[in-house]
Motif scaffolding. Structure first.
Motif, PDB file in Angstrom:
ATOM      1  N   LYS A  93      -7.592   0.582   9.131  1.00  0.00           N
ATOM      2  CA  LYS A  93      -7.018  -0.748   8.899  1.00  0.00           C
ATOM      3  C   LYS A  93      -5.587  -0.835   9.403  1.00  0.00           C
ATOM      4  CE  LYS A  93      -5.532  -3.596   4.944  1.00  0.00           C
ATOM      5  NZ  LYS A  93      -5.571  -3.726   3.474  1.00  0.00           N
ATOM      6  N   TYR A  94      -4.873   0.292   9.377  1.00  0.00           N
ATOM      7  CA  TYR A  94      -3.455   0.298   9.722  1.00  0.00           C
ATOM      8  C   TYR A  94      -3.180   1.112  10.982  1.00  0.00           C
ATOM      9  CZ  TYR A  94      -2.595  -1.404   4.960  1.00  0.00           C
ATOM     10  OH  TYR A  94      -2.591  -2.139   3.800  1.00  0.00           O
ATOM     11  N   TYR A 113     -11.978  -0.483  14.703  1.00  0.00           N
ATOM     12  CA  TYR A 113     -11.980  -1.055  13.360  1.00  0.00           C
ATOM     13  C   TYR A 113     -13.006  -2.187  13.250  1.00  0.00           C
ATOM     14  CZ  TYR A 113     -10.377  -3.269   9.056  1.00  0.00           C
ATOM     15  OH  TYR A 113     -10.329  -3.805   7.790  1.00  0.00           O
ATOM     16  N   GLU A 150      -2.446  11.658   2.308  1.00  0.00           N
ATOM     17  CA  GLU A 150      -2.919  10.346   2.742  1.00  0.00           C
ATOM     18  C   GLU A 150      -1.804   9.583   3.457  1.00  0.00           C
ATOM     19  OE1 GLU A 150      -4.791   6.278   0.723  1.00  0.00           O
ATOM     20  OE2 GLU A 150      -4.769   8.162  -0.415  1.00  0.00           O
ATOM     21  N   ASN A 154      -1.462  -4.423  10.643  1.00  0.00           N
ATOM     22  CA  ASN A 154      -2.581  -4.617   9.718  1.00  0.00           C
ATOM     23  C   ASN A 154      -3.682  -5.365  10.466  1.00  0.00           C
ATOM     24  OD1 ASN A 154      -4.394  -5.365   7.705  1.00  0.00           O
ATOM     25  ND2 ASN A 154      -2.788  -5.656   6.174  1.00  0.00           N
ATOM     26  N   TYR A 169       0.821  -1.199   0.000  1.00  0.00           N
ATOM     27  CA  TYR A 169       0.000   0.000   0.000  1.00  0.00           C
ATOM     28  C   TYR A 169       0.869   1.269   0.000  1.00  0.00           C
ATOM     29  CZ  TYR A 169      -3.607   3.310   1.548  1.00  0.00           C
ATOM     30  OH  TYR A 169      -4.460   4.375   1.660  1.00  0.00           O
ATOM     31  N   GLY A 229      -5.362   8.149   9.508  1.00  0.00           N
ATOM     32  CA  GLY A 229      -5.879   7.737   8.212  1.00  0.00           C
ATOM     33  C   GLY A 229      -6.710   6.479   8.320  1.00  0.00           C
ATOM     34  N   SER A 230      -6.491   5.541   7.422  1.00  0.00           N
ATOM     35  CA  SER A 230      -7.255   4.299   7.379  1.00  0.00           C
ATOM     36  C   SER A 230      -7.190   3.556   8.709  1.00  0.00           C
ATOM     37  CB  SER A 230      -6.707   3.401   6.266  1.00  0.00           C
ATOM     38  OG  SER A 230      -7.277   2.108   6.342  1.00  0.00           O
ATOM     39  N   GLN A 244      -6.424  -6.340   9.543  1.00  0.00           N
ATOM     40  CA  GLN A 244      -7.124  -7.357   8.758  1.00  0.00           C
ATOM     41  C   GLN A 244      -6.378  -8.696   8.791  1.00  0.00           C
ATOM     42  OE1 GLN A 244      -7.887  -5.999   4.771  1.00  0.00           O
ATOM     43  NE2 GLN A 244      -9.655  -4.783   5.379  1.00  0.00           N
ATOM     44  N   LEU A 292      -1.474   8.405   7.503  1.00  0.00           N
ATOM     45  CA  LEU A 292      -1.136   7.053   7.951  1.00  0.00           C
ATOM     46  C   LEU A 292      -0.041   7.092   9.012  1.00  0.00           C
ATOM     47  CD1 LEU A 292      -1.152   5.074   4.580  1.00  0.00           C
ATOM     48  CD2 LEU A 292      -2.703   4.722   6.505  1.00  0.00           C
TER      49      LEU A 292
END
Length: 378
Positions: free
Chosen positions: A295-296, A348, A283, A311, A260, A292-293, A313, A287
């Motif tokens: 997910k991380y 999350y 972006e 991560n 990513y 940001g996301s 996920q 992170l």
């Protein structure tokens, strides 16, 4: 003006002492330093000198008298280790007399040199340690001592009646008082010198390495012995503290430059001056700031760990009994950072979401109504 570095020298050979003093004078002149030596020639006065907490480093000879077969300098080293927090430089013609516990100890704060080693380089190393500020912080004359003095007189002493009333009720009063003191100390350390804003942290402050807790705990960074991948323990701390967890939830820590991140970097390079590149750079910055996301979660690189992105996920369950067989504990994420990681992990997986509406149709109807209203007004 250069600050004075106070150097304790314990050496029984007066000729060697004169050589030290001459070399220090030359070093001070050539390097614009201010090293102030205090030279002691025997064990008894050396031990007495250590009652003074104002030293920044010590040079110690192992044989401190004629016919010394035991290496009395080891007693000086032991006293420094137990009472002071300063680097120790051992300069001796008999390094084999160094106590066995210090020979096996891989500690950069205890260095051994021969008599004919380059003394200027030894002073360079002492200065380098001094410039980190570590002796000003943790030494007996340091900032922590000042903070503790403030905490004692302005906080603990004013609540002493409360603490006296609790003694009969709690056998762990000293530990409770220690926690109370440390919480106040943390308040001091979070503020900048101006007391107006908060200090920024260095990456190494995020980790405790090697881990202090005896058993695996929430926020521990562990390395798989089979493929050398890194993972982090995400179980609630209450389960880990009470050894309730039979299974440990761990999440993969991907390398900082994962697929990513590499994709974002490539897009930034390909459109270096465009709006798209600016957005991708923002972006990437989000992170790194963990804004940001979801997910991380970013873990910065430090000396004990290469860093990476957790991560959320990529998680798996490991049997507690297999943890010590298949993984090695590398470091612990400190509590204030670990709480944020667990909160992010929970956030999350607690996302509920909702079914999508036909927003295009709703927007069309809203605009249609506006056009009809305009016609009526006209």
């Amino acid at each position: 003006m250069t600050e004075t570095l106070k150097l304790l020298i314990i050496e029984d050979d007066t000729t060697q002492i004169q050589m030290y003093q001459d070399n220090i004078d030359l070093y001070n002149y050539s390097n614009k330093q201010n090293i102030e030596p205090n030279c002691i020639t025997n064990l008894e006065e050396g031990l007495q000198a250590l009652e003074n907490p104002n030293y920044d480093a010590a040079i110690v000879d192992l044989k401190l008298s004629q016919g010394d077969q035991d290496g009395k300098g080891n007693l000086i080293i032991s006293k420094i280790r137990s009472a002071l927090r300063i680097p120790i430089v051992i300069i001796s013609g008999y390094p084999q007399d160094l106590d066995a516990q210090y020979k096996t100890e891989d500690n950069p704060f205890i260095k051994v040199h021969q008599k004919d080693d380059n003394f200027s380089k030894i002073l360079d190393d002492i200065i380098a340690v001094y410039k980190t500020g570590i002796t000003n912080i943790l030494g007996k004359k340091g900032h922590i001592e000042q903070y503790l003095n403030d905490i004692f007189w302005n906080h603990l002493s004013t609540t002493i009646d409360y603490w006296k009333s609790q003694v009969v009720n709690d056998k762990n009063m000293e530990k409770i008082l220690l926690r109370y003191t440390l919480s106040h100390l943390q308040e001091h350390l979070e503020l900048s010198d101006t007391q107006e804003d908060f200090e920024e942290y260095l990456p190494i402050e995020m980790y405790v390495s090697p881990p202090i807790k005896k058993n695996a705990f929430t926020g521990d960074i562990i390395k798989c012995t089979e493929d050398e991948s890194f993972w982090i323990i995400l179980n609630p701390s209450c389960d880990m503290a009470q050894s309730k967890a039979k299974n440990i939830t761990v999440a993969l820590i991907e390398k900082i430059e994962n697929d990513y991140i590499l994709s974002l970097k490539r897009q930034i390079r390909e459109d270096s001056s465009g709006v798209h590149a600016i957005n991708k750079q923002l972006e990437l910055e989000k992170l790194l700031r963990n804004s940001g996301s979801l997910k991380y979660h970013f873990l910065p690189e430090a000396s004990c760990f290469k860093g990476g992105f957790i991560n959320f996920q990529k998680i798996k369950s490991v049997r507690y009994k297999d943890l010590y067989l298949k993984f090695e504990r590398i470091a612990s994420v400190t509590d204030r950072f670990a709480k944020d990681i667990i909160a992010r992990f929970s956030h999350y997986y607690s996302r509920q979401g909702q079914p999508d509406f036909n927003t295009s149709k709703i927007l069309e109807d809203l605009l249609k109504d506006n056009r009809q209203e305009e016609k009526i007004i006209k």
